[in-house]
Write a protein that holds these residues in place. Structure first.
Motif, PDB file in Angstrom:
ATOM      1  N   UNK A  46       0.992  -1.302  -0.145  1.00 34.31           N
ATOM      2  CA  UNK A  46       0.058  -0.062   0.270  1.00 34.31           C
ATOM      3  C   UNK A  46       0.768   1.216  -0.047  1.00 34.31           C
ATOM      4  N   UNK A  47       1.935   1.370   0.789  1.00 36.95           N
ATOM      5  CA  UNK A  47       2.768   2.397   1.003  1.00 36.95           C
ATOM      6  C   UNK A  47       3.461   2.561  -0.388  1.00 36.95           C
ATOM      7  N   UNK A  48       3.996   1.440  -0.916  1.00 29.49           N
ATOM      8  CA  UNK A  48       4.626   1.540  -2.136  1.00 29.49           C
ATOM      9  C   UNK A  48       3.959   2.244  -3.325  1.00 29.49           C
ATOM     10  N   UNK A  49       2.586   1.804  -3.241  1.00 26.25           N
ATOM     11  CA  UNK A  49       1.516   2.417  -4.404  1.00 26.25           C
ATOM     12  C   UNK A  49       1.270   3.905  -4.028  1.00 26.25           C
ATOM     13  N   UNK A  50       1.045   4.359  -2.892  1.00 23.83           N
ATOM     14  CA  UNK A  50       0.939   5.671  -2.374  1.00 23.83           C
ATOM     15  C   UNK A  50       1.953   6.551  -2.606  1.00 23.83           C
ATOM     16  N   UNK A  51       3.200   6.136  -2.534  1.00 27.52           N
ATOM     17  CA  UNK A  51       4.408   6.847  -2.847  1.00 27.52           C
ATOM     18  C   UNK A  51       4.926   7.090  -4.247  1.00 27.52           C
ATOM     19  N   UNK A  52       3.985   6.628  -5.056  1.00 32.36           N
ATOM     20  CA  UNK A  52       4.546   6.598  -6.347  1.00 32.36           C
ATOM     21  C   UNK A  52       4.271   8.084  -6.866  1.00 32.36           C
TER      22      UNK A  52
END
Length: 112
Positions: A33-39
């Protein structure tokens, strides 16, 4: 037809795609989730723009480089994506399609 990546409509389509990707994994496991939100969008490398056949509007076939501020272990922080973004005649975006989501390994495994 291929258009410059700096084209205003193409840039807006790319930003729409990144915004959609950020929400793609709202209910995934915490790391993913954090990886996607940090895109973030690093660069648009190719854009093709065409009229849609069955709907009034146009589509943008994009190739882009993305990066995340929250990388996953053993997965590159930078990801290349290919997406098609669909835009109505009034300029609003209606959706997008991906050939494969970022952060999914080539073996088909996933943590979704």
């Amino acid at each position: 037809a291929e258009v410059p990546a700096q084209d205003a409509a193409a840039a807006a389509a790319a930003e729409f795609a990144v915004a959609e990707l950020r929400r793609l994994c709202d209910f995934c496991s915490p790391g993913l989730r954090e990886a996607y939100q940090g895109l973030s969008l690093e660069a648009v490398t190719k854009v093709e723009r065409r009229r849609m056949a069955l709907q009034r509007g146009e589509m943008f076939a994009l190739e882009a480089a993305l990066a995340t501020s929250s990388p996953l272990a053993d997965v590159p922080a930078q990801q290349a994506v290919r997406a098609v973004v669909f835009r109505n005649e009034d300029g609003t975006f209606m959706g997008m399609s991906l050939d494969r989501p970022p952060f999914i390994d080539d073996g088909g495994g996933s943590d979704l």
